[in-house]
Write a protein that holds these residues in place. Structure first.
Motif, short mmCIF file in Angstrom:
data_model
loop_
_atom_site.label_atom_id
_atom_site.label_comp_id
_atom_site.label_asym_id
_atom_site.label_seq_id
_atom_site.Cartn_x
_atom_site.Cartn_y
_atom_site.Cartn_z
N ALA A 12 -1.79 1.20 10.19
CA ALA A 12 -1.26 1.98 9.08
C ALA A 12 -0.33 3.05 9.64
O ALA A 12 -0.67 3.72 10.61
CB ALA A 12 -2.39 2.61 8.30
N GLN B 104 0.85 -1.18 0.00
CA GLN B 104 0.00 0.00 0.00
C GLN B 104 0.88 1.22 0.00
O GLN B 104 2.10 1.13 0.00
CB GLN B 104 -0.92 -0.01 1.22
CG GLN B 104 -2.02 -1.05 1.08
CD GLN B 104 -3.05 -0.91 2.17
OE1 GLN B 104 -3.34 0.18 2.61
NE2 GLN B 104 -3.60 -2.04 2.57
N HIS C 199 1.02 -1.38 7.03
CA HIS C 199 1.34 -1.73 8.41
C HIS C 199 2.78 -2.16 8.60
O HIS C 199 3.10 -2.78 9.60
CB HIS C 199 0.43 -2.84 8.96
CG HIS C 199 -1.02 -2.61 8.76
ND1 HIS C 199 -1.98 -3.54 8.99
CD2 HIS C 199 -1.69 -1.51 8.35
CE1 HIS C 199 -3.16 -3.06 8.72
NE2 HIS C 199 -3.01 -1.82 8.32
N ARG D 287 -8.72 -0.43 1.26
CA ARG D 287 -7.56 -1.25 1.63
C ARG D 287 -7.40 -1.41 3.13
O ARG D 287 -6.85 -2.41 3.58
CB ARG D 287 -6.29 -0.62 1.06
CG ARG D 287 -6.28 -0.69 -0.44
CD ARG D 287 -4.98 -0.18 -0.95
NE ARG D 287 -4.89 -0.37 -2.38
CZ ARG D 287 -3.89 0.07 -3.11
NH1 ARG D 287 -2.90 0.72 -2.52
NH2 ARG D 287 -3.85 -0.13 -4.39
N GLN D 288 -7.80 -0.41 3.90
CA GLN D 288 -7.63 -0.48 5.34
C GLN D 288 -8.96 -0.92 5.97
O GLN D 288 -10.02 -0.70 5.39
CB GLN D 288 -7.25 0.89 5.89
CG GLN D 288 -5.99 1.47 5.31
CD GLN D 288 -4.74 0.79 5.83
OE1 GLN D 288 -4.79 0.04 6.81
NE2 GLN D 288 -3.62 1.02 5.18
N PRO D 289 -8.90 -1.50 7.16
CA PRO D 289 -10.15 -1.86 7.83
C PRO D 289 -10.79 -0.64 8.49
O PRO D 289 -10.97 -0.60 9.72
CB PRO D 289 -9.71 -2.90 8.85
CG PRO D 289 -8.30 -2.58 9.13
CD PRO D 289 -7.73 -1.99 7.90
N TRP D 290 -11.04 0.37 7.71
CA TRP D 290 -11.60 1.62 8.22
C TRP D 290 -12.98 1.82 7.63
O TRP D 290 -13.25 1.39 6.50
CB TRP D 290 -10.72 2.81 7.83
CG TRP D 290 -9.32 2.76 8.35
CD1 TRP D 290 -8.83 1.94 9.32
CD2 TRP D 290 -8.21 3.55 7.90
NE1 TRP D 290 -7.50 2.18 9.52
CE2 TRP D 290 -7.08 3.16 8.65
CE3 TRP D 290 -8.06 4.55 6.94
CZ2 TRP D 290 -5.84 3.73 8.48
CZ3 TRP D 290 -6.81 5.12 6.78
CH2 TRP D 290 -5.71 4.72 7.55
N TRP E 104 1.28 2.33 4.64
CA TRP E 104 -0.06 2.04 5.15
C TRP E 104 -0.34 0.54 5.16
O TRP E 104 -1.40 0.12 5.62
CB TRP E 104 -1.12 2.76 4.29
CG TRP E 104 -1.33 4.17 4.71
CD1 TRP E 104 -0.43 4.96 5.36
CD2 TRP E 104 -2.51 4.94 4.55
NE1 TRP E 104 -0.96 6.20 5.60
CE2 TRP E 104 -2.25 6.22 5.10
CE3 TRP E 104 -3.74 4.71 3.98
CZ2 TRP E 104 -3.20 7.23 5.10
CZ3 TRP E 104 -4.68 5.72 3.98
CH2 TRP E 104 -4.41 6.98 4.54
#
Lengths: 410, 692
Positions: A291, A250, A270, B674-677, A268
């Motif tokens: 992130a 990402q 992680h 893409r993020q768990p948001w 992002w």
């Protein structure tokens, strides 16, 4: 020879126990106290200890002006009453306790904020002579001490997201506004010099850019002609990404290049990755589960990785520690995302972090509480840096560049 | 003659007499007669042996009993010489009858015949003579006087000295002491052991078959041995097979070995439990009164005695809550006064016993915790959105719709204030404000990242907007595209947008509108919700209560999903395409597994108000629903690739923070790609980002 010192907290002295302590310091003689052991009440906190030391100093030198000190026992800062501290750490109160004192690290004064037209997105204070800021109004600015804007750097067509000063007399501003990267540098001596730089981007890659100084060196343009200058630069630079580091899944949110051969990047996805510049491969990666927004390298041996991200915890890893990817320190006093973190370039212990909760915090690795909280911004703080080794500069959504000076780090 | 000896003495004597008679009468037919008689005797003997045996046994036991009695009774009288003489006389008399008779007497075990009782009073109670000086009369009618009683000491000494004293029995009837012979003792002992009294009598003698076969010319039957004697029986084997089958079928059950019940029982256990075990009508014991403890003592320890403060606090309590007994201290038991509540207490106890409804309640003893389905811990299901860290403020009206860009760097929002805003996710900065002038109904970002185009529906129009993001080449392409763009059908609410097969689907779907699916809905004044299958050309349209699934290539209805809801408000499809969630106006959320049935796999009743939107995450196993109650719920919705495993649904988090405005809460929710948001758009004109 025992001395009893009256301190502000001695009101309920009768029912508190006393501890034998001896103060020592690495400070210079005017701030040195006699190395006798004295008995002090055990319910003293840092403030009480500080006034004890100031009284002692005053006894030696009558012209002494009191000054805040911080205290270390066994390499840890005292952040509660002495009694609680000894209990928590399991230190015997019978022996003579050795307390080292250092100057308290806290900003002494707040300077007048420098106003921008839009959000301040990036700040760099690595040159002691000036501060470079990037702003969402597509401009870069150069500030002198005292809040005077000396230069305005135009040329970008998107918001400036990151600025960096290369070498002492050259500054450069990078803009990663619209999926393409333009690199422009401008300096006081009105010469352009481009060095090897690297940038992270939303397409999950890190690009290395090489710029040859030959064309730029002769390109002497005055500040007033800077607009034209940039137009010349753009096509030239676009072809010059010499290598691309692929590996993040990402967007790469932050990149640092502390040494010649390694690049550290936070993303992002992680992870924090370490890249070998020559090979173009990643050497190691650390996963943290959140992130990440910012990364910096510093601390002991310039090896600790500090990173903050989409949660209120500032994490510090030691990549030299084998086997684990667990952070060695976690600081969690913020309330929102951490947008920036920076190590002090001299001290191994001090770093600052800026957060979206509008606070800049000054940390010492030796305690889990922030040394001081700079609450000068009214909205999100987007960037923060050290300046001249004794000031903290920060910029945020309230379009202000705040300078907190007088941070004494020896 | 050997047989005769075995016969009883009476018969022997009678035979003897007959013999003598016969010898007197005539000698010729003697032989014959003798034969007949011997036969008849034999018959008689058969009859009598059993009887006489019984008698013998009876007598022997009587003897033994009397023997024991005599042994027990200390005041027995020893026999005298007179007795012995008397007995000798009898013997002599018998001997005169003949040697044969004498032998018979000797052999006989019946004492009745051999010794005639000296006393002739007969079978009368002996106590009649208790006070007399005589015990009865002898055969000649003279009184038999009682013998003198020996005193106990003398008799004891005599007993000790006499080694035979243990064999002596006092015969009260004849007032004499009888000494049992050794044979008699042995006989008694054998009887006690349950054996036959005589050693030479064999109880288990071989059966003597009186029927003679030897001289029979013919066997009883001359038939040859039948075949069945030599082959195994057919019926038997049939029966065996029958049994085997029955056993196999379980019709015949063998008794299981009984579990041995413990021999011991809990002595101090509660009576009630013991009563339960019994089969009979249950006895329910009355509850036992509480036993007195230390505090009821007349002189309890100080800690039991309430202080004055406690006593005062009792006064403030309700009557029922007050302690029944307040401990007090007395110096001695003497100074304890009468218990003032004694009558009241016993009355209450009686009332308790009388009135207490003693009914055994059958209660199912199930821990309610065990009835809950086993759900994995929320900690193991991380990451999922938990807390709000960023707010995007700027809209003036309720934010109706949001859409994220494919890379997750930007998102767009449309509001009722007539603007579309494009935000940067990371910093919360509003990059563009696009004035449309009409309330926005829906915004959708192009799923292709190279063409940053935004579709907006406002009023009667669908607008394709250039966001102005991306580099120059992309911008050029966008401009090219928008130059040739033509307006699309006006009655489509949602745009699945430009991706190739989706475009095809869209066109096919538009054909359907002509077929009347949409037309009918539109005539009812509602616009149908619809969603495309992410990979195949399948199209989901919601009617008011049901979801219709169409195959776009074959142009026909595949399935009809019955939601059971009052009114469907939103639908979303899992990125794998086999699962569908449907939100409803009454706050229910249905999860459909397309492989399972046309009924919902799970119905989640979570929101108290209308569900406004539902969303699936593209990569994480998460889904969310937002509602007018100003909350958004986040669920874990794991779909397994293994077809045998049903989807796992775990509620994770309730996200709060929005405020209500005009009765509307959260209008839209979208996951970050893409993020768990989770982004939520509120009617309070704020967009919030919830991060993990």
């Amino acid at each position: 020879m025992d001395m009893n010192i009256e301190t502000p907290e001695d009101q309920n002295e009768e029912n508190s126990r006393r501890v034998q302590v001896r103060f020592k310091t690495k400070l210079k003689p005017p701030q040195k106290v006699p190395s006798n052991s004295i008995a002090i009440p055990s319910n003293l906190t840092r403030f009480g200890l500080s006034s004890v030391v100031n009284n002692l100093l005053q006894a030696v030198n009558p012209e002494w002006k009191s000054e805040p000190f911080d205290f270390l026992i066994n390499g840890e800062l005292v952040r509660m009453s002495l009694e609680q501290f000894l209990l928590a750490k399991g230190i015997s109160a019978e022996k003579v306790l050795e307390i080292e004192y250092i100057k308290a690290v806290a900003p002494q004064k707040e300077e007048e904020p420098s106003l921008h037209d839009d959000w301040v997105s990036a700040v760099d204070g690595s040159n002691p002579g000036f501060i470079l800021t990037g702003c969402y109004d597509n401009l870069g600015r150069v500030w002198k001490a005292g809040g005077v804007c000396t230069h305005i750097l135009e040329g970008h067509c998107g918001a400036v997201s990151s600025v960096n000063i290369i070498k002492s007399d050259v500054c450069f501003a990078a803009c990663a506004g619209l999926k393409y990267v333009t690199v422009a540098t401008a300096s006081k001596d009105q010469t352009l010099r481009l060095w090897k730089v690297c940038s992270g981007s939303w397409d999950c890659t890190i690009s290395l850019w090489r710029t040859n100084d030959s064309d730029a060196a002769g390109n002497q343009v005055s500040i007033k002609k800077r607009k034209g200058n940039n137009q010349v630069e753009e096509p030239q630079l676009e072809g010059e990404a010499i290598s691309t580091l692929v590996g993040h899944t990402q967007c790469v949110s932050s990149v640092v290049w502390p040494q010649q051969e390694t690049i550290y990047s936070a993303s992002w996805d992680h992870s924090v990755r370490t890249w070998d510049v020559e090979m173009g491969k990643d050497l190691s990666d650390i996963f943290c589960g959140k992130a990440l927004n910012c990364i910096d390298i510093g601390g002991e041996g310039s090896a600790l990785i500090a990173a903050g991200g989409s949660d209120p915890i500032l994490r510090i890893w030691d990549p030299r520690k084998p086997g684990t990817s667990a952070p060695v320190f976690q600081f969690s006093s913020h309330n929102s995302w951490i947008s920036a973190c920076k190590w002090h370039n001299k001290s191994w212990f001090h770093l600052i972090s800026a957060s979206y909760d509008g606070k800049v915090m000054l940390w010492d690795l030796r305690t889990a509480w922030p040394l001081s909280v700079i609450d000068s911004h009214k909205d999100k703080v987007l960037c923060a840096d050290w300046w001249r080794g004794d000031s903290v500069i920060s910029g945020g959504v309230d379009s202000k560049l705040c300078v907190s000076s007088g941070v004494s780090i020896q | 003659m050997r047989e005769r000896k075995k016969s009883s003495a009476v018969e022997v004597s009678s035979v003897k007499k007959k013999k003598e008679k016969k010898t007197k009468d005539n000698n010729e037919p003697r032989e014959q007669k003798e034969k007949e008689e011997s036969q008849s005797i034999m018959k008689q003997q058969k009859n009598t042996t059993s009887r006489s045996k019984k008698e013998k046994q009876r007598k022997a036991t009587e003897d033994y009993q009397s023997l024991r009695e005599s042994e027990l009774s200390g005041d027995e009288v020893h026999g005298t010489d007179h007795d012995v003489d008397n007995a000798d006389d009898h013997h002599e008399e018998d001997q005169t009858d003949g040697s044969e008779g004498h032998r018979g007497v000797e052999e006989s075990d019946s004492s009745e015949d051999e010794v005639a009782p000296r006393n002739t009073i007969g079978d009368v109670p002996l106590e009649w003579y208790k006070d007399e000086k005589h015990i009865g009369y002898d055969i000649s009618g003279k009184k038999i006087t009682k013998k003198e009683r020996q005193d106990k000491l003398a008799s004891f000494l005599a007993n000790v000295d006499d080694s035979k004293s243990w064999r002596k029995i006092y015969d009260e009837y004849n007032d004499e002491e009888v000494e049992l012979t050794k044979e008699e003792i042995r006989l008694v002992q054998r009887l006690l052991k349950g054996k036959a009294p005589h050693t030479d009598f064999d109880q288990y003698a071989d059966y003597v078959d009186w029927f003679k076969y030897d001289d029979a010319l013919h066997p009883l039957s001359n038939a040859p041995e039948p075949k069945r004697r030599f082959i195994p029986s057919k019926w038997e084997s049939k029966k065996v097979v029958q049994y085997v089958r029955a056993i196999r079928k379980g019709l015949i059950k063998f008794d299981e070995p009984k579990e041995e019940e413990p021999k011991f029982y809990l002595l101090w256990g509660d009576d009630s439990s013991a009563a339960e075990k019994a089969n009979h009508l249950a006895y329910i014991p009355a509850p036992k009164p509480k036993l007195p403890g230390h505090e009821e003592s007349y002189n309890p320890s100080l800690e039991y005695i309430p202080t004055q403060e406690e006593l005062n606090s009792y006064q403030l309590m309700y009557e029922e809550d007050r302690p029944k007994f307040i401990p007090r201290r007395f110096t001695s038991l003497r100074s304890v006064p009468a218990y003032e509540n004694a009558v009241k207490d016993s009355f209450e106890r009686c009332m308790d016993l009388y009135l207490c409804p003693r009914v055994r309640k059958k209660r199912v003893n199930i821990d309610p915790e065990t009835l809950k389905p086993k759900l994995p811990s929320r900690k193991d299901l991380k990451p999922y959105p938990v807390a709000c860290y960023l707010e995007y403020k700027g809209h003036k009206g309720a934010v109706v719709s949001i859409s994220t860009e494919a890379s997750g760097q930007w998102f767009a929002s449309g509001s009722t204030d007539g603007t579309v805003r494009i935000w940067e996710v990371e910093s919360g900065r509003c990059l563009r404000v696009l004035e449309i002038g009409e309330a926005i109904q829906y915004v959708a970002w192009n799923p292709l990242p190279e063409l940053p185009v935004l579709a907006v529906s406002a009023g009667q129009d669908v607008l394709i907007l250039n966001t102005g993001l991306g580099n120059e080449e992309e911008q050029r392409r966008v401009k090219d595209l928008l130059h040739v763009e033509t307006p699309t059908a006006p009655d489509v609410l949602d745009l699945g947008l430009v991706e190739d097969h989706l475009l095809k689907n869209l066109l096919l779907a538009l054909m359907f509108t002509l077929d009347g699916v949409f037309g009918r809905m539109a005539s009812q004044g509602r616009l149908p919700l619809h969603v495309f299958h992410p990979t195949r050309s399948i199209f989901f349209v919601s009617t008011k209560k049901n979801i219709r699934v169409y195959d776009l290539l074959k142009q026909r209805l595949i399935k009809k999903l019955e939601t059971g809801l009052k009114e469907v408000s939103s639908i979303a499809i899992h990125p794998a395409g086999d699962n569908l969630i449907v939100g409803s106006r009454e706050g229910k959320l249905c999860w459909f597994d397309m492989d399972l049935s046309s009924k919902p796999y799970r119905v989640l009743k979570c929101h108290p108000k209308d569900i406004t939107n539902v969303a699936f995450h593209r990569s994480y196993p998460l889904f969310a629903s937002c509602s007018d109650d100003c909350t958004a719920y986040v669920f874990h919705g794991m779909v397994y690739s293994d077809l045998n495993q049903n989807p796992l649904i775990v509620p994770l988090e309730i996200l709060r923070g929005h405020t209500s405005s005009n009765g509307r809460g959260v209008m839209d929710c979208k996951f970050h790609p893409r993020q768990p948001w989770l982004f939520t758009a509120g009617a309070d004109s704020v967009i919030r980002l919830y991060c993990h």
